[in-house]
Design an enzyme around this catalytic site. Structure first.
Site, PDB file in Angstrom:
ATOM      1  N   ASP B 246      -2.556  29.344   8.292  1.00  0.00           N
ATOM      2  CA  ASP B 246      -1.652  29.586   7.035  1.00  0.00           C
ATOM      3  C   ASP B 246      -0.722  28.203   6.777  1.00  0.00           C
ATOM      4  O   ASP B 246       0.257  28.477   7.630  1.00  0.00           O
ATOM      5  CB  ASP B 246      -1.183  30.720   6.917  1.00  0.00           C
ATOM      6  CG  ASP B 246      -0.417  31.194   5.578  1.00  0.00           C
ATOM      7  OD1 ASP B 246      -0.272  30.350   4.879  1.00  0.00           O
ATOM      8  OD2 ASP B 246       0.219  32.330   5.542  1.00  0.00           O
ATOM      9  N   HIS B 248       1.243  27.963   4.319  1.00  0.00           N
ATOM     10  CA  HIS B 248       2.427  28.796   3.777  1.00  0.00           C
ATOM     11  C   HIS B 248       3.157  27.947   2.791  1.00  0.00           C
ATOM     12  O   HIS B 248       4.243  28.072   2.438  1.00  0.00           O
ATOM     13  CB  HIS B 248       3.146  29.308   4.821  1.00  0.00           C
ATOM     14  CG  HIS B 248       3.695  30.811   4.668  1.00  0.00           C
ATOM     15  ND1 HIS B 248       5.067  30.934   4.174  1.00  0.00           N
ATOM     16  CD2 HIS B 248       3.174  31.814   4.582  1.00  0.00           C
ATOM     17  CE1 HIS B 248       5.252  32.336   4.097  1.00  0.00           C
ATOM     18  NE2 HIS B 248       4.161  32.849   4.102  1.00  0.00           N
ATOM     19  N   GLU B 272      -4.973  28.174   4.254  1.00  0.00           N
ATOM     20  CA  GLU B 272      -4.000  28.919   3.396  1.00  0.00           C
ATOM     21  C   GLU B 272      -3.035  28.207   2.849  1.00  0.00           C
ATOM     22  O   GLU B 272      -2.406  27.565   3.464  1.00  0.00           O
ATOM     23  CB  GLU B 272      -3.691  30.338   4.034  1.00  0.00           C
ATOM     24  CG  GLU B 272      -2.992  30.960   3.092  1.00  0.00           C
ATOM     25  CD  GLU B 272      -2.731  32.391   3.439  1.00  0.00           C
ATOM     26  OE1 GLU B 272      -3.357  32.689   4.781  1.00  0.00           O
ATOM     27  OE2 GLU B 272      -1.935  33.293   3.016  1.00  0.00           O
ATOM     28  N   HIS B 348      -4.716  39.521   0.982  1.00  0.00           N
ATOM     29  CA  HIS B 348      -3.439  39.505   1.395  1.00  0.00           C
ATOM     30  C   HIS B 348      -2.894  41.095   1.375  1.00  0.00           C
ATOM     31  O   HIS B 348      -2.988  41.644   0.187  1.00  0.00           O
ATOM     32  CB  HIS B 348      -2.471  38.501   0.957  1.00  0.00           C
ATOM     33  CG  HIS B 348      -0.944  38.397   1.372  1.00  0.00           C
ATOM     34  ND1 HIS B 348      -0.025  39.011   0.998  1.00  0.00           N
ATOM     35  CD2 HIS B 348      -0.497  37.721   2.455  1.00  0.00           C
ATOM     36  CE1 HIS B 348       1.094  38.783   1.671  1.00  0.00           C
ATOM     37  NE2 HIS B 348       0.953  37.750   2.425  1.00  0.00           N
TER      38      HIS B 348
END
Lengths: 357, 444
Positions: B246, B248, B272, B348
């Site tokens: 991720d 982020h 991600e 998620h």
């Protein structure tokens, strides 16, 4: 690793082993029998096939498709006998009989829940269903008219005048869908679309074939007349392509081909583009019931075509095989069936009477 | 009367003007486009639903803020709907850093819900979305999510089946595949131990993040360290465990493009949010230059919010969150739309247990489902203990690599207000605020 491997291929390689594993627990409402009833309207000769699915728990449900070739029917039975009848998301949408099975399984789910299907699916989103027909039946406020076959290809103004005259025969307050059944050249389709703009059809249906998107672009670019496509589309990706480019105003998946779930998926897609669904329907009354539940479970439904035959003998048959006044609208709208599942009773002795050899 | 002279009359003049035209209604918003009463239309058409209604009516709505710790940045936001037949439904609209706004927004929807037939979830959802006029962002999306989940909970209970059956599931009766986070596990030794535990428990996938924060353009040192951190994951976890990383949105498209390309040989399950989500074109730049699958979507609302990502071929895996995008209705629609384009789903759910359990129902009926996220670790933590205390079972703990499916109707759990009362609302707290070495604002 070569760069010819795309991101998606890589992902598919990861996912493939998972896809092989499926439902291994005990099946609830396991399917015990699937039976097909080919039917034929005596005068029009229109054919459709009903599917009855029974479960070991004593439930049953009905579906409809245009026809069920023995090979496809056997393949479906082989896959589904013993499986859970409520597991409609597991239907392989590439099967030509997916729509019929979907209707039957949803009918069973609704009966198992003792609720009309529109309620099981989160509706009703509307309490009556606008309808139109190509027949002379009473109660409809909109009608479908078909373009005449052009005397020759791309004849321009003469053909436009012919269409104008045809539309002008309609009473002023009668809404209409002009259908070309994909038969016109892109040039004729575009000029007809333009010539009917100010006559305000609900939409121009299948003005040309969708197999050439450039031709559809041409028609769409040259007119503000809403365009409908879908009767022959068997791949949801084509709806996606039409929607992405803004080439379509009414998505028209065939209800018998797609079933309720397949048509709902296309409705979701269309919703994201602010486009309406008006399922294509050229079958029998079981599919009409399915279309009514679809209409009441999606937000972006507009109108349902009811393929009522003109001959009273044919109408008698439709009324005989499925109970109730399913296909009789009042003031332009059909009522929603309120019984559990599809909310219809199929008369099996009538199926014998109208059995198609 | 000209506009200026009319205005100059002031309030006294306005009152005079009203008294001379008593039949003209004054509209609250002063907007000439506001709906006018139409004979035979408007509200009257809702009467047509009467004969089709289920008999269930929503009679009450309660909103709860639940803080597990006094400083939690994500107090759970729960919504409980009560009905005239005693059935209740629970939903979650936890919005990290904005608990108060989400709670207030659920209250703002009270009139849409109380008095309604809870079975008509699609109609209620549409009305909340469309009649809000301003299209939902995360606050409204989270409020709608809470209400939507609670309605589905009631729907399942009323129809006597778990929600996944209403969606056509389960596609796999063993449950829903998931992954844990492997936060802070970075050394080869620690990762080797994690691999061992994973094999014992049947866990097949992990996700972790990048080790630090990144500026618009990055130094050789930090790029190399980031690549190395991902290489260690693959080397230590082995070839059979799926690894997701991720980003982020800590990285700019420029930095992300380099990292995403460098790690291609690691065969990651996905990367991600390689950059922030507002600019689809920017994410497209990253995606189109690499074969590594790209996942994103946890900050998006409804299927409308995912359209462009799908159209532009940016995303391989959508990660929309059932607590933000519009609940079960929203998540199901996104999955249907994604399926048509061959896009997969890895939702998620990093908030409370209600949304976590709700998402499993939808996953179970998705043909394009890959894996479910939960913000838990392979060893149960204090939060897992509290969830078990609330629900009576270990919510969101995997068995043999899968989250088991509910057997009971609705969302499949019982929850009491008393259980939540031990963790009263501690107020809204902001999410972490992170800054670079020079004091400028950093994404985290």
């Amino acid at each position: 690793m070569t760069h010819a491997m795309t991101r998606r291929m890589r992902l598919n390689a990861v996912l493939a082993p998972q896809a092989a594993v499926q439902n291994q627990g005990p099946a609830e409402h396991a399917i015990s029998e699937m039976r097909w009833f080919p039917l034929r309207e005596p005068v029009s000769g229109r054919r459709y096939t009903l599917l009855r699915v029974k479960t070991r728990t004593g439930l049953f449900g009905w579906g409809e498709c245009s026809q069920a070739p023995a090979q496809d029917a056997l393949a479906l039975e082989k896959e589904w006998i013993g499986k859970s009848a409520t597991c409609f998301a597991a239907i392989d949408s590439s099967s030509p009989l997916a729509g019929a099975l979907d209707m039957a399984l949803l009918d069973i789910l609704g009966r198992a829940c003792r609720a009309p299907l529109y309620r099981v699916l989160g509706g009703p989103t509307r309490h009556k269903v606008r309808a139109y027909t190509a027949s002379n039946a009473a109660g409809f406020s909109a009608v479908e008219i078909s373009v005449p076959k052009p005397a020759s290809r791309n004849q321009g103004k003469a053909y436009e005048n012919q269409i104008q005259a045809l539309v002008k025969q309609l009473p002023e307050d009668r809404d209409f869908v002009l259908s070309a059944n994909g038969s016109l050249t892109p040039g004729d389709a575009a000029s007809v679309a333009r010539t009917i703009e100010t006559l305000h059809p609900l939409w121009f249906d299948e003005p040309c074939s969708v197999s050439n998107l450039d031709a559809v672009r041409k028609v769409s670019n040259e007119t503000v007349t809403p365009l409908g496509f879908g009767r022959s589309i068997a791949d949801a990706g084509i709806f996606q392509a039409l929607l992405r480019e803004g080439l379509i105003d009414v998505v028209r998946p065939d209800i018998a081909h797609w079933g309720i779930s397949g048509a709902r998926r296309i409705a979701v897609l269309a919703e994201a583009y602010y486009v309406a669904i008006a399922p294509h329907h050229d079958g029998g009354p079981v599919a009409t019931a399915a279309a009514l539940h679809l209409a009441a479970s999606v937000p972006n439904f507009f109108i349902q075509h009811v393929p009522l035959p003109d001959d009273p003998k044919d109408r008698e048959m439709r009324a005989a095989i499925v109970s109730g006044a399913l296909e009789r609208p009042q003031d332009g709208f059909l009522q929603l069936p309120t019984g559990p599942g599809l909310g219809i009773q199929v008369n099996e002795s009538a199926l014998e009477k109208y059995h198609a050899a | 009367m000209r506009r200026r002279s009319f205005l100059s009359l002031g309030t006294a003049g306005l009152a005079l003007a009203q008294s001379r035209a008593p039949k003209r209604a004054i509209l609250d918003c002063g907007c000439s486009l506001a709906p006018q009463p139409q004979p035979g239309r408007g509200q009257a058409t809702l009467a047509g639903f009467e004969p089709l209604q289920s008999g269930l009516k929503v009679t009450g709505m309660k909103v709860f803020g639940v803080s597990l710790t006094r400083t939690s940045d994500r107090p759970y936001v729960f919504c409980k709907l009560e009905t005239n037949q005693g059935l209740v439904g629970w939903g979650e609209g936890t919005l990290e850093g904005k608990a108060g706004a989400a709670m207030a927004c659920i209250e703002d929807f009270r009139e849409f819900v109380v008095g309604a037939d809870p079975m008509q979830v699609e109609h209620i959802w549409q009305s909340m979305y469309v009649h809000s006029f301003y299209r939902p962002g995360p606050v409204m999306g989270s409020a709608m999510s809470a209400i939507d989940q609670a309605l589905w909970d009631i729907r399942g209970k009323a129809l006597g089946v778990p929600v996944y059956k209403l969606l056509g599931g389960p596609l796999d009766s063993r449950g829903v595949r998931g992954y844990y986070h492997a936060d802070g596990v970075r050394t080869p030794e620690a990762l080797a131990k994690l691999r061992e535990t994973a094999i014992q428990q049947g866990v097949s996938c992990f996700k972790t993040g990048l080790p630090t924060y990144y500026e618009w353009i990055e130094t050789r040192k930090k790029i190399s360290a980031a690549v190395k951190s991902m290489q260690v994951l693959r080397e230590s976890l082995g070839p059979d465990i799926d690894i997701a990383v991720d980003f982020h949105a800590k990285t700019s498209p420029s930095v992300a493009s380099i990292l995403v390309k460098e790690v291609e040989p690691l065969n990651l399950l996905f990367i991600e949010e390689p950059c922030p989500p507002e600019n689809v074109q920017a994410m497209a730049k990253i995606a189109h230059r690499s074969t590594t699958p790209i996942a994103t979507g946890e900050r998006l609302v409804a299927h409308f919010g995912c359209r462009e990502l799908i159209e532009m071929g940016v995303v391989d895996i959508l990660q929309t969150d059932i607590n933000h995008l519009g609940g079960i209705t929203g998540l199901w629609k996104v999955s249907q739309m994604a399926a048509v384009s061959g896009i997969s789903m890895a939702p998620h759910a990093c908030e409370g247990p209600i949304g976590g359990l709700a998402t499993l129902h939808v996953n179970s009926a998705m043909p394009n489902f890959v894996v479910q996220e939960i913000c838990g670790q392979i060893q149960p933590g204090p939060t897992d203990k509290i969830w078990q205390e609330w629900l009576g079972f270990p919510a969101m703990r995997m068995v043999d690599g899968r989250f088991p499916l509910a057997q009971k109707p609705g969302l499949g759990f019982d929850l009491t207000e008393e259980a939540l009362a031990k963790y009263p609302f501690g107020g809204t707290r902001p999410m972490a605020r992170v800054f670079h070495e020079d004091g400028s604002v950093a994404e985290w």
